[in-house]
Enzyme design. Structure first.
Site, PDB file in Angstrom:
ATOM      1  N   GLU A 290     170.392  96.059  73.450  1.00 53.20           N
ATOM      2  CA  GLU A 290     171.421  95.062  73.107  1.00 53.20           C
ATOM      3  C   GLU A 290     172.191  95.454  71.859  1.00 53.20           C
ATOM      4  O   GLU A 290     173.345  95.083  71.705  1.00 53.20           O
ATOM      5  CB  GLU A 290     170.778  93.677  72.886  1.00 53.20           C
ATOM      6  CG  GLU A 290     170.712  92.863  74.166  1.00 53.20           C
ATOM      7  CD  GLU A 290     170.370  91.393  73.970  1.00 53.20           C
ATOM      8  OE1 GLU A 290     169.999  90.776  74.967  1.00 53.20           O
ATOM      9  OE2 GLU A 290     170.455  90.864  72.844  1.00 53.20           O
ATOM     10  N   HIS A 319     150.521 108.839  86.360  1.00 50.78           N
ATOM     11  CA  HIS A 319     150.389 108.942  87.812  1.00 50.78           C
ATOM     12  C   HIS A 319     151.541 108.244  88.524  1.00 50.78           C
ATOM     13  O   HIS A 319     151.413 107.830  89.666  1.00 50.78           O
ATOM     14  CB  HIS A 319     149.038 108.350  88.239  1.00 50.78           C
ATOM     15  CG  HIS A 319     147.892 109.134  87.665  1.00 50.78           C
ATOM     16  ND1 HIS A 319     147.251 110.130  88.359  1.00 50.78           N
ATOM     17  CD2 HIS A 319     147.330 109.100  86.436  1.00 50.78           C
ATOM     18  CE1 HIS A 319     146.312 110.657  87.591  1.00 50.78           C
ATOM     19  NE2 HIS A 319     146.339 110.054  86.419  1.00 50.78           N
ATOM     20  N   LYS A 433     176.256  84.847  80.301  1.00 50.65           N
ATOM     21  CA  LYS A 433     175.930  83.444  80.007  1.00 50.65           C
ATOM     22  C   LYS A 433     177.089  82.549  80.426  1.00 50.65           C
ATOM     23  O   LYS A 433     176.895  81.509  81.055  1.00 50.65           O
ATOM     24  CB  LYS A 433     175.693  83.251  78.498  1.00 50.65           C
ATOM     25  CG  LYS A 433     174.329  83.666  77.991  1.00 50.65           C
ATOM     26  CD  LYS A 433     174.168  83.196  76.540  1.00 50.65           C
ATOM     27  CE  LYS A 433     172.915  83.732  75.901  1.00 50.65           C
ATOM     28  NZ  LYS A 433     172.765  83.340  74.496  1.00 50.65           N
TER      29      LYS A 433
END
Ligand code: PA5
Length: 465
Positions: A290, A319, A433
């Site tokens: 951010e 793995h 938002k």
């Protein structure tokens, strides 16, 4: 005293060659800009970069400690309602300091901690179905006091509390951390009489873990919050020097900058060798993404910059990811988080000594194996020309965690200077938002909703299934 150690031996051209590793000349060229960046960041410590003052705010710490002490033994569960910078640090500290099985077996009279940083109805609904709200203290955390996710959670759990306990008694089950003045939460706190703490002015969400944002829930679950602040203050002192090679924040910021700018490595992998450290990698991913992921530079030019943070856990991801890391594209650099001294020793029994595939394990410690696997990965990465740095915690304590959190915050602030962007805003998050507000029919967002719908109607849907 335990000090975090940053070993950058295998980040250099000597270790991985000049195409992938940092040369003396490249580092030298960043010396003065690093010192200048540090000065610029330090100069704003009392203004908009007040995260630098948090390690010294003992007055606030005292109030938090007093509040936490008064709640001791009263609640089985602490529930954080927050998201992003208002949640990730809380979880990271809990994971680092408590047993991975704490929620199953919360020892020593400590409450459990749940960080509900989502509005997925299958998460929230399940919690409502299973947990009696009267056993919970809800820590509502929102700096802005307007984040839809946190506010909707607040509404849901407030109602559940009132239904269970009544209007008056529910108040004791809520503690709010929000801005001192702005946002809808502050007046609600005043009206309802909830306990509350402030997110200090000049402290951005993702830089707020050492403020009441991270400290309240930590204190409630028995973490030594003063130790955190002392560790952060120790790192702050270490990072006063302008000497690039002596200042871990400058060094880390330089490493990130050179890896992306000079070595063409847009991906920054934090490989946490320590189950306890895995959520620190999540916290850092948000901090760097951010802060540095930006479309515009400070002059308003489009730069579309920023590292892509990736989190991995050792040895689990050996793995899963390591094949790609060792043989895939040369587009990554690595930070290995290491713990020198784990809290537990687990001996591997000496059984099946006649089987070569098992005999070498017998009589060794699991810590030895863990260490060998980390070293093995480091060696494989280095030999494949993959630059890597190791950040070692002598032990995982509040003090070393405080050092780490502060180190990375300062490093990211310095990176912002190197990248030439504003590391302290988040216009991309705001855009999402606003679109969500529009879609939810929030007053004042009608025009945006009309734009979204118009764009939708012009697009041909292409759906499979
Ligand atoms: O770093 C940030 O500013 C964000 O990640 C915020 O922490 C996040 O969006 C939550 O915001 P708020 O605390 O205002 O609810």
């Amino acid at each position: 005293m335990d000090r975090l150690k940053l070993d950058w031996t295998h980040l250099t051209a000597d270790a991985v060659g000049p195409d992938h590793g940092i040369t003396e000349a490249e580092l030298e060229a960043l010396r003065e800009p690093s010192a200048a960046a540090l000065r610029a960041v330090r100069a704003r410590a009392e203004q908009d970069l007040r995260f630098q003052t948090l390690p010294y705010d003992l007055e606030t710490h005292g109030r938090i400690a007093e509040y936490a002490e008064a709640q001791r033994g009263r609640f089985e569960n602490i529930v954080v309602l927050g998201i992003g910078g208002s949640a990730l640090g809380n979880r990271a500290l809990h994971t680092a300091m408590h047993s991975p099985f704490h929620e199953l077996f919360p020892g020593e009279g400590l409450p459990r901690l749940f960080v509900l940083d989502n509005v997925d109805p299958d998460l929230i609904g399940e919690f409502l179905d299973r947990v009696d709200p009267s056993t919970c203290l809800f820590n509502v955390i929102s700096k802005s006091g307007s984040t839809a996710e946190t506010m909707s959670q607040f509404l849901v759990f407030r109602r559940a509390l009132i239904e269970r306990l009544g209007e008056e008694a529910h108040v004791e089950h809520v503690v709010v951390t929000t801005d001192a003045r702005t946002g809808v939460l502050r007046p609600i706190v005043e009206e309802a009489g909830y306990a509350s703490f402030e997110v200090p002015d000049g402290v951005g969400g993702r830089f707020s873990v050492l403020s009441p944002v991270g400290l309240v829930s930590s204190a409630l679950i028995g973490i030594d919050t003063l130790g955190l602040l002392k560790g952060a203050a120790h790192m702050d002192e270490r990072c006063r020097t302008e000497d690039l090679l002596e200042n871990p924040a400058l060094l880390y910021a330089a490493a990130q900058t050179l890896m992306q700018r000079e070595k063409g490595k847009p991906i920054a992998v934090t490989f946490a060798y320590g189950h306890r450290l895995r959520h620190l990698a999540d916290w850092y991913a948000q901090l760097v993404a951010e802060s540095i992921g930006k479309r515009l530079d400070r002059a308003g030019r489009e730069v579309f910059t920023g590292p892509t943070p990736v989190r991995a856990v050792g040895v689990t991801d050996q793995h899963s990811q390591v094949q790609l890391y060792v043989e895939g594209p040369h587009d990554k650099w690595f930070t290995l988080l290491a713990i020198d001294q784990p809290d537990h020793q687990v001996a591997i029994p000496t059984d099946f000594t006649d089987r070569d595939a098992l005999a070498y394990l017998g009589g060794r410690g699991m810590g030895e194996l863990f260490h060998a696997e980390r070293e093995g990965t480091r060696i494989a990465l280095t030999e494949a020309g993959r630059p890597n740095l190791t950040l070692s915690f002598p032990r995982v304590t509040e003090h070393t965690l405080g050092q780490y959190l502060y180190l990375m915050e300062l490093a990211v602030a310095v990176m912002g200077e190197h990248y030439g962007i504003d590391a302290f805003d988040q216009p991309g998050v705001e855009a999402g938002k606003v679109a969500a507000y529009a879609l939810m029919g929030r007053e004042g967002y009608e025009a945006r909703r009309a734009e979204i719908e118009a764009a939708r109607s012009q697009r041909t849907p292409r759906v499979c299934g």
